[in-house]
Design a protein around this motif. Sequence first.
Motif: not given
Length: 70
Positions: A1-18
């Motif tokens: 679902s779109i919500q899962q994709l958004e959550q995955s995108q947020q998690t990936l963005s946080e990982a890249i920032s870290n």
Amino acid sequence: SIQQLEQSQQTLSEAISNVSAVSQESSATSEQVASLSNEQLGISEGLVALAEGLEKVSNDLKETLSRFKI
């Protein structure tokens, strides 16, 4: 679902920032180590020069003392 994709995108963005933050900290630490190494090299060179000067003074004193007989 779109919500899962958004959550995955947020998690990936946080990982890249870290990863970016860790990389920046590592770079700063490397620069500090390089700076301290250069400073230590300068101090070592100064100590060598002082040791060479002390050796010359010691040799001069030895030569001067050799003129006196006990």
